[in-house]
Write a protein that holds these residues in place. Structure first.
Motif, PDB file in Angstrom:
ATOM      1  N   ILE A   1     -42.597-135.798 102.086  1.00 50.50           N
ATOM      2  CA  ILE A   1     -43.192-134.890 101.105  1.00 50.50           C
ATOM      3  C   ILE A   1     -42.846-135.357  99.692  1.00 50.50           C
ATOM      4  O   ILE A   1     -43.691-135.346  98.799  1.00 50.50           O
ATOM      5  CB  ILE A   1     -42.750-133.433 101.348  1.00 50.50           C
ATOM      6  CG1 ILE A   1     -43.233-132.943 102.722  1.00 50.50           C
ATOM      7  CG2 ILE A   1     -43.227-132.518 100.226  1.00 50.50           C
ATOM      8  CD1 ILE A   1     -44.736-132.987 102.932  1.00 50.50           C
ATOM      9  N   GLY A   2     -41.624-135.805  99.484  1.00 54.71           N
ATOM     10  CA  GLY A   2     -41.230-136.330  98.173  1.00 54.71           C
ATOM     11  C   GLY A   2     -42.064-137.533  97.776  1.00 54.71           C
ATOM     12  O   GLY A   2     -42.472-137.668  96.614  1.00 54.71           O
ATOM     13  N   LEU A   3     -42.332-138.396  98.730  1.00 51.42           N
ATOM     14  CA  LEU A   3     -43.163-139.566  98.457  1.00 51.42           C
ATOM     15  C   LEU A   3     -44.595-139.146  98.112  1.00 51.42           C
ATOM     16  O   LEU A   3     -45.185-139.647  97.157  1.00 51.42           O
ATOM     17  CB  LEU A   3     -43.157-140.489  99.673  1.00 51.42           C
ATOM     18  CG  LEU A   3     -43.906-141.802  99.561  1.00 51.42           C
ATOM     19  CD1 LEU A   3     -43.376-142.642  98.402  1.00 51.42           C
ATOM     20  CD2 LEU A   3     -43.789-142.577 100.859  1.00 51.42           C
ATOM     21  N   VAL A   4     -45.129-138.185  98.864  1.00 55.74           N
ATOM     22  CA  VAL A   4     -46.484-137.685  98.599  1.00 55.74           C
ATOM     23  C   VAL A   4     -46.562-137.092  97.194  1.00 55.74           C
ATOM     24  O   VAL A   4     -47.530-137.296  96.468  1.00 55.74           O
ATOM     25  CB  VAL A   4     -46.903-136.650  99.668  1.00 55.74           C
ATOM     26  CG1 VAL A   4     -48.148-135.896  99.252  1.00 55.74           C
ATOM     27  CG2 VAL A   4     -47.103-137.330 101.018  1.00 55.74           C
ATOM     28  N   GLU A   5     -45.530-136.370  96.802  1.00 56.90           N
ATOM     29  CA  GLU A   5     -45.527-135.701  95.495  1.00 56.90           C
ATOM     30  C   GLU A   5     -45.135-136.627  94.347  1.00 56.90           C
ATOM     31  O   GLU A   5     -45.234-136.233  93.185  1.00 56.90           O
ATOM     32  CB  GLU A   5     -44.578-134.502  95.545  1.00 56.90           C
ATOM     33  CG  GLU A   5     -45.070-133.405  96.479  1.00 56.90           C
ATOM     34  CD  GLU A   5     -44.080-132.275  96.653  1.00 56.90           C
ATOM     35  OE1 GLU A   5     -42.892-132.426  96.261  1.00 56.90           O
ATOM     36  OE2 GLU A   5     -44.483-131.239  97.203  1.00 56.90           O
ATOM     37  N   SER A   6     -44.741-137.853  94.647  1.00 58.79           N
ATOM     38  CA  SER A   6     -44.242-138.768  93.610  1.00 58.79           C
ATOM     39  C   SER A   6     -45.324-139.295  92.681  1.00 58.79           C
ATOM     40  O   SER A   6     -45.008-139.793  91.604  1.00 58.79           O
ATOM     41  CB  SER A   6     -43.537-139.957  94.272  1.00 58.79           C
ATOM     42  OG  SER A   6     -44.486-140.828  94.879  1.00 58.79           O
ATOM     43  N   GLY A   7     -46.570-139.232  93.109  1.00 57.11           N
ATOM     44  CA  GLY A   7     -47.645-139.774  92.282  1.00 57.11           C
ATOM     45  C   GLY A   7     -47.845-141.271  92.451  1.00 57.11           C
ATOM     46  O   GLY A   7     -48.646-141.874  91.743  1.00 57.11           O
ATOM     47  N   ARG A   8     -47.110-141.887  93.375  1.00 58.86           N
ATOM     48  CA  ARG A   8     -47.213-143.341  93.567  1.00 58.86           C
ATOM     49  C   ARG A   8     -48.220-143.737  94.639  1.00 58.86           C
ATOM     50  O   ARG A   8     -48.465-144.922  94.839  1.00 58.86           O
ATOM     51  CB  ARG A   8     -45.841-143.909  93.945  1.00 58.86           C
ATOM     52  CG  ARG A   8     -44.805-143.706  92.866  1.00 58.86           C
ATOM     53  CD  ARG A   8     -43.498-144.371  93.217  1.00 58.86           C
ATOM     54  NE  ARG A   8     -43.065-144.042  94.571  1.00 58.86           N
ATOM     55  CZ  ARG A   8     -41.820-143.734  94.897  1.00 58.86           C
ATOM     56  NH1 ARG A   8     -40.881-143.703  93.980  1.00 58.86           N
ATOM     57  NH2 ARG A   8     -41.502-143.454  96.138  1.00 58.86           N
ATOM     58  N   LEU A   9     -48.790-142.763  95.322  1.00 57.20           N
ATOM     59  CA  LEU A   9     -49.688-143.065  96.437  1.00 57.20           C
ATOM     60  C   LEU A   9     -51.134-142.763  96.091  1.00 57.20           C
ATOM     61  O   LEU A   9     -51.418-141.879  95.277  1.00 57.20           O
ATOM     62  CB  LEU A   9     -49.292-142.234  97.666  1.00 57.20           C
ATOM     63  CG  LEU A   9     -47.867-142.402  98.189  1.00 57.20           C
ATOM     64  CD1 LEU A   9     -47.614-141.423  99.318  1.00 57.20           C
ATOM     65  CD2 LEU A   9     -47.610-143.816  98.640  1.00 57.20           C
ATOM     66  N   SER A  10     -52.027-143.468  96.759  1.00 58.97           N
ATOM     67  CA  SER A  10     -53.448-143.163  96.618  1.00 58.97           C
ATOM     68  C   SER A  10     -53.750-141.865  97.376  1.00 58.97           C
ATOM     69  O   SER A  10     -52.948-141.413  98.200  1.00 58.97           O
ATOM     70  CB  SER A  10     -54.292-144.297  97.192  1.00 58.97           C
ATOM     71  OG  SER A  10     -54.174-144.323  98.611  1.00 58.97           O
ATOM     72  N   GLU A  11     -54.893-141.287  97.124  1.00 62.63           N
ATOM     73  CA  GLU A  11     -55.284-140.068  97.835  1.00 62.63           C
ATOM     74  C   GLU A  11     -55.379-140.327  99.330  1.00 62.63           C
ATOM     75  O   GLU A  11     -54.999-139.484 100.137  1.00 62.63           O
ATOM     76  CB  GLU A  11     -56.610-139.523  97.287  1.00 62.63           C
ATOM     77  CG  GLU A  11     -56.486-138.905  95.907  1.00 62.63           C
ATOM     78  CD  GLU A  11     -55.467-137.774  95.842  1.00 62.63           C
ATOM     79  OE1 GLU A  11     -55.484-136.880  96.721  1.00 62.63           O
ATOM     80  OE2 GLU A  11     -54.635-137.781  94.902  1.00 62.63           O
ATOM     81  N   ASP A  12     -55.872-141.486  99.712  1.00 64.17           N
ATOM     82  CA  ASP A  12     -55.981-141.841 101.125  1.00 64.17           C
ATOM     83  C   ASP A  12     -54.601-141.938 101.777  1.00 64.17           C
ATOM     84  O   ASP A  12     -54.399-141.461 102.902  1.00 64.17           O
ATOM     85  CB  ASP A  12     -56.738-143.170 101.267  1.00 64.17           C
ATOM     86  CG  ASP A  12     -57.075-143.497 102.700  1.00 64.17           C
ATOM     87  OD1 ASP A  12     -57.598-142.609 103.416  1.00 64.17           O
ATOM     88  OD2 ASP A  12     -56.824-144.646 103.125  1.00 64.17           O
ATOM     89  N   GLU A  13     -53.645-142.547 101.082  1.00 61.14           N
ATOM     90  CA  GLU A  13     -52.276-142.646 101.607  1.00 61.14           C
ATOM     91  C   GLU A  13     -51.640-141.270 101.738  1.00 61.14           C
ATOM     92  O   GLU A  13     -50.971-140.971 102.735  1.00 61.14           O
ATOM     93  CB  GLU A  13     -51.431-143.542 100.700  1.00 61.14           C
ATOM     94  CG  GLU A  13     -51.849-145.000 100.750  1.00 61.14           C
ATOM     95  CD  GLU A  13     -51.230-145.837  99.652  1.00 61.14           C
ATOM     96  OE1 GLU A  13     -50.963-147.028  99.921  1.00 61.14           O
ATOM     97  OE2 GLU A  13     -51.021-145.326  98.525  1.00 61.14           O
ATOM     98  N   LYS A  14     -51.844-140.413 100.745  1.00 68.90           N
ATOM     99  CA  LYS A  14     -51.316-139.041 100.805  1.00 68.90           C
ATOM    100  C   LYS A  14     -51.886-138.304 102.008  1.00 68.90           C
ATOM    101  O   LYS A  14     -51.150-137.637 102.742  1.00 68.90           O
ATOM    102  CB  LYS A  14     -51.669-138.273  99.536  1.00 68.90           C
ATOM    103  CG  LYS A  14     -50.934-138.701  98.313  1.00 68.90           C
ATOM    104  CD  LYS A  14     -51.412-137.870  97.124  1.00 68.90           C
ATOM    105  CE  LYS A  14     -50.923-138.390  95.814  1.00 68.90           C
ATOM    106  NZ  LYS A  14     -51.417-137.612  94.676  1.00 68.90           N
ATOM    107  N   THR A  15     -53.196-138.431 102.191  1.00 68.56           N
ATOM    108  CA  THR A  15     -53.844-137.751 103.310  1.00 68.56           C
ATOM    109  C   THR A  15     -53.278-138.232 104.634  1.00 68.56           C
ATOM    110  O   THR A  15     -52.985-137.419 105.525  1.00 68.56           O
ATOM    111  CB  THR A  15     -55.364-137.975 103.265  1.00 68.56           C
ATOM    112  OG1 THR A  15     -55.870-137.424 102.050  1.00 68.56           O
ATOM    113  CG2 THR A  15     -56.069-137.319 104.440  1.00 68.56           C
ATOM    114  N   SER A  16     -53.091-139.527 104.789  1.00 65.01           N
ATOM    115  CA  SER A  16     -52.537-140.078 106.034  1.00 65.01           C
ATOM    116  C   SER A  16     -51.141-139.529 106.310  1.00 65.01           C
ATOM    117  O   SER A  16     -50.830-139.126 107.437  1.00 65.01           O
ATOM    118  CB  SER A  16     -52.479-141.603 105.972  1.00 65.01           C
ATOM    119  OG  SER A  16     -53.769-142.138 105.990  1.00 65.01           O
TER     120      SER A  16
END
Length: 69
Positions: free
Chosen positions: A25-40
């Protein structure tokens, strides 16, 4: 599970899920991922949140034989 070493098996990963979940969750919220990566990753969290201790029990070979796909 020690840092950087990963889980030795599914049971160990499950036992540490609360900690691992927070890292994801921290990684998802970090802003470093693409929308596709967050969704996965969020899809993975959705699935793993639904696993319980009974799901990790050894499978009954007789029950497997009777299961039709």
């Amino acid at each position: 599970m020690s840092r950087g070493k990963g889980a030795k098996d599914l049971v160990e990963y499950f036992r540490n899920w609360n900690f691992e979940r927070q890292k994801i969750i921290g990684l998802v919220e970090s802003g470093r991922l693409s929308e596709d990566e967050k969704t996965s990753l969020l899809d993975m969290v959705f699935v793993i949140d639904r696993i319980g201790p009974a799901d990790l029990e050894p499978l009954d070979p007789d029950a497997i034989k009777q299961t039709k796909i």
